[in-house]
Design an enzyme around this catalytic site. Structure first.
Site, mmCIF file in Angstrom:
data_model
loop_
_atom_site.group_PDB
_atom_site.id
_atom_site.type_symbol
_atom_site.label_atom_id
_atom_site.label_comp_id
_atom_site.label_asym_id
_atom_site.label_seq_id
_atom_site.Cartn_x
_atom_site.Cartn_y
_atom_site.Cartn_z
ATOM 1 N N ASP B 204 0.826 -1.223 0.000
ATOM 2 C CA ASP B 204 0.000 0.000 0.000
ATOM 3 C C ASP B 204 0.858 1.270 0.000
ATOM 4 O O ASP B 204 1.618 1.496 0.932
ATOM 5 C CB ASP B 204 -0.860 -0.070 1.282
ATOM 6 C CG ASP B 204 -1.695 1.174 1.559
ATOM 7 O OD1 ASP B 204 -1.815 2.045 0.678
ATOM 8 O OD2 ASP B 204 -2.259 1.253 2.678
ATOM 9 N N HIS B 377 -3.748 4.624 6.715
ATOM 10 C CA HIS B 377 -2.665 4.076 5.889
ATOM 11 C C HIS B 377 -1.296 4.345 6.518
ATOM 12 O O HIS B 377 -1.060 5.402 7.092
ATOM 13 C CB HIS B 377 -2.711 4.700 4.495
ATOM 14 C CG HIS B 377 -3.980 4.403 3.752
ATOM 15 N ND1 HIS B 377 -4.140 3.269 2.991
ATOM 16 C CD2 HIS B 377 -5.152 5.075 3.675
ATOM 17 C CE1 HIS B 377 -5.352 3.262 2.464
ATOM 18 N NE2 HIS B 377 -5.991 4.353 2.855
#
Lengths: 564, 564
Positions: B204, B377
């Site tokens: 990610d 994130h």
């Protein structure tokens, strides 16, 4: 807003001053304020706003001049605080209508107005250049220009003296203790004004939600030093064209790190020319090169400065990022410094440019993390300092969205302004002061005027609604020719679609729709067939239904019935 | 990209594994990756993307399934890492085409897929629920689900074992040492995988440009404690519906500060229902009230949680801000906490909502300054930790714009990945691994598929170009009927305009344009008059010229010539 609720009380029988924001209250952009006394009126700034996504096809947005127009006989001057588009962009339209009215500003601001208006009519505009500290009198209004710091040189606040009291307008400002030109805002003058007594202050609210103190331009210098020490290849600095302090910083670093500097793009070269002629920029002649010449220098000896940091699609940086620049191509090893923050709403364009620059192999430095940009607007601590220096009796936050104005009003109350004396005005509100009271006395036109093509104000909400519908699902036209005597179709129906179907599939679909329409038309009674409007309505509903059941789309449907 | 350059090398004669990102590389959204071995293929995630401003009238954007379609016989399963739209939004379209293929995910993710797809066909979709730690085998591919932290519960990374080696796919993740559910990411398992040896890691990249460590969800708890201690009236918390940890925090604070909590909006109530049934949420029964009941409690005893923090126009918060909510109106004294960051491109809508809430008298807390939101994130330090735990031989950054992927690849190299082993892939790139090499071996369809109305993939660039032109300057149609034998106009020209002129002025202008056109038609030679295309071209150029010289606008001009 419907015009019939717009009424302004007649002027009082005593001495008065009215403050009327005509743009910039409740929005970012098109800043403009009228200040009116019994016999005189001056306008402060006349900016533009860039259209948002909902303003389909509109080029720019300016202000409604109705209030000034209705009082044109009293209009004495347009006073301009500084040379940014949101303060000067409407001037060509203003000058066209109110020709001969003096436009008063510092020399760099005047140069920027002339440069921006190059292709537009400035009428009989008479410019009057002033310097910080100068006072100019227009009827019963005396205006004093006071030096403040901002992201363009030549920025001023205005002290406007009237019979009722002094109105202080900060313009756009920050307090920079270590500015690049060595001249902090004129604290002494502002403090003395506070001692003399200020009736009302109008102050820049852009960063009113930001705690702390806006960083000094010096911090950018430190970031540049880091970047210039490490960059092995060419350096490209993107900023907005009028950011003279940033241009000076880039020049200073070019000199210090033994690089040549080239300026890309007409607007940036214009600003460099004016600003150096007027003494706001110092450029050693041997440092400056033409962009065509940079190929002759090794990469580590070159800096290029350009525009495009804010997401403008045709700017230098955006063109470089798609290899569309005549004189300059990004190569791996180049360092690109984006020394600005995107205009709200332009974030995606800026990110697209950054992605493209990365793909070309550039090392891109952006965002405020790297401290390669600082804001030109005062944060909360500076706004509080300004309030404490000026100590106004009344307060009007300007230049900002509603949330920023509300935050700024809270700050004013914290410094001692009476809660009832902080006015959250909307564009068009008329705030009146006399020796006895301060009150809202009416509302004038404060709405958006759309400029689209060469037309000013002739794009209304209906036009925008149409364009929005067209952009969502496209348009379909049906054309039939009817013999009205015999009440029968003699040609058509023909179908034309734009923006509805994908071409390869469209033919088949259009054929089917035509058949359905033909069948629908065959079922219309003879009487209905003789009435064009009835035929149109039948066509519209039959086609809209058929298209929606097939595709769930709702194109604009236009039936055209020709009687032959 | 033109299809003729899309070629994929035939599979090699030895054991191989191919990784094919079909979405999410070079963009935010529509994440999807295919993983293929000699006889088997699994797909990881199948998300959607929201259209940007240039995609006129497009509802959503999904992925091109061509690569999977061409290998449908090998397709064994769709593995889903977590229940966010950019990972599950394309599943209804996938399930429709590949019905019967198992969809494998944790129970909450399965519930979210079913909830989101409620109004859409899920075909014969077979769901298989797994728990973190579970392994599932599909042919020669074994997938292990590994618990990670993210802004939704039930999020997993995937270890995919193949004959060539292990591929580790992080999903969306952060490392939260103090998460709200008490379960940090499964460091031990990830570290052991690293010990066993990982061929390739896909990770990610959303926050790969952000230095430092993403703050823990605990920080939001501290901010909430501050806010709840000071708020005198009602509290409204807006977040996105699937943010289960944020919902838990709000519940916990409601309990602690003796307030009742009500959830507004179908999507949020759905999530609360599923998540509490599945044990991801703890809500004391006496704390929960219906929104219709909150009027019965004093303001300081109420919390309302709703969606709309990211700029969705029809969300609960947006409706409240314009007094359009059936059950809830903002009143002065309410505190509104916006506990999310806007989706890029939605900043303006969010700010509009905030301005409107301020106008209604609410105290609005927004932005990350107040720490009322943290990202889901991983930032750079966590990405580095993940790289150091897994120590992959090869690395592919996924989930991000190009600038983020490039930054992430740099981080990988800093932890010891060979520069040549970090692949910056675009959607559609086919990366092949055997025991001997790793290399790009071709490119498949990786482009956007537009869903518009009920049509999938039938809106192409030409349609969007048309819609853009229509939205900029509108459209004009000219209709004439011509007797082709006598080569003369027998009806018309009639003019129809949509989105071009402001109505009050339009009539006069249209009359003038009609006269000009009539004159232009009178000048066409008899031969030209017999050729419909030539008549159309004359009309087009005459009208376009006349409109542009009057208004500087360039509407789409459609001439319709009927031969009678």
């Amino acid at each position: 807003m419907s015009p019939d609720i717009l009424t302004v009380a007649p002027p009082p029988q005593q001495e008065y001053v009215r403050i009327v924001p005509l743009g910039g209250c409740g929005e970012i952009g098109r800043n403009m304020t009228a200040l009116e006394t019994n016999d005189d009126l001056v306008v402060i700034d006349c900016g533009l706003m860039f259209p948002d996504d909902e303003m389909y096809g509109v080029d720019i947005v300016i202000n409604d001049f109705t209030y000034v127009r209705e009082r044109a006989a009293k209009l004495r001057a347009l006073l301009v605080t500084h040379g940014h588009e949101d303060h000067i962009g409407g001037i060509p339209y203003f000058a066209k209508e109110f020709s001969g009215v003096p436009i008063v500003a510092t020399p760099l601001t005047v140069a920027l107005i002339k440069a921006k208006s190059r292709e537009q009519f400035l009428g009989e505009a008479q410019f009057k250049e002033v310097r910080p500290g100068d006072r100019v009198r227009y009827g019963a209004i005396e205006a004093e220009f006071i030096h403040v710091n901002h992201s363009v040189a030549g920025a001023c606040a205005l002290a406007l003296r009237t019979a009722v009291g002094t109105v202080f307008h900060t313009g756009d400002f920050k307090f920079d203790q270590t500015p690049i030109d060595g001249k902090p805002a004129d604290f002494a003058r502002i403090a003395r004004l506070g001692d003399e007594g200020v009736l009302c202050m109008l102050s820049d609210s852009t960063n009113a939600e930001r705690p702390g103190h806006t960083l000094s331009e010096r911090i950018v210098g430190e970031a540049f030093t880091q970047i210039f020490s490490h960059a092995k290849g060419r350096i490209v600095v993107a900023s907005f064209a009028s950011n003279v302090p940033r241009i000076q910083q880039t020049i200073d670093h070019a000199v210090r790190f033994n690089r040549k500097i080239a300026f890309l793009g007409r607007s940036m070269r214009n600003v460099v020319h004016f600003a150096s002629t007027l003494g706001h920029l110092r450029i050693p002649a041997e440092t400056l090169v033409k962009v065509e010449e940079i190929e002759g220098y090794p990469p580590e000896r070159v800096v290029v400065m350009t525009t495009g940091s804010q997401g403008e699609p045709m700017s230098g940086l955006a063109r470089m990022s798609v290899r569309d620049h005549k004189h300059f191509s990004i190569v791996p090893g180049d360092t690109v410094v984006i020394s600005a923050t995107p205009i709200p709403g332009n974030e995606k364009s800026v990110h697209k440019t950054i992605n493209n620059l990365c793909k070309l192999g550039a090392n891109v430095i952006h965002g405020t993390d790297g401290r390669s940009h600082v804001s030109g607007h005062a944060s909360q601590e500076e706004l509080l300092l300004m309030l404490n220096l000026v100590r106004p009796e009344f307060f009007v936050p300007i230049h900002g969205e509603y949330r920023m104005l509300a935050a700024h009003a809270k700050l004013a109350v914290e410094t001692g302004v009476e809660p009832g004396n902080a006015f959250l005005l909307e564009n068009g509100d008329v705030l009146e002061f006399t020796h006895e009271y301060a009150d809202k006395v009416g509302k004038t036109y404060g709405g958006h005027v759309f400029v689209d093509g060469s037309g000013i104000g002739d794009v209304g909400d209906a036009v925008l609604r149409d364009r929005k519908a067209l952009s969502n699902d496209g348009i379909m036209m049906v054309v039939v020719a009817i013999d009205s005597e015999e009440a029968r179709v003699i040609a058509g129906p023909d179908l034309i679609s734009k923006g509805v179907f994908y071409i390869p599939e469209a033919d088949g679909v259009l054929d089917q729709l035509r058949e359905e329409l033909r069948a629908a038309l065959a079922n219309i009674s003879v009487d209905a067939m003789r009435d064009v409007n009835s035929v149109k309505e039948h066509i519209r509903s039959a086609l809209a239904g058929a298209v929606h059941s097939r595709t769930k789309r709702r194109p604009v449907v236009i039936p055209v019935v020709m009687e032959v």
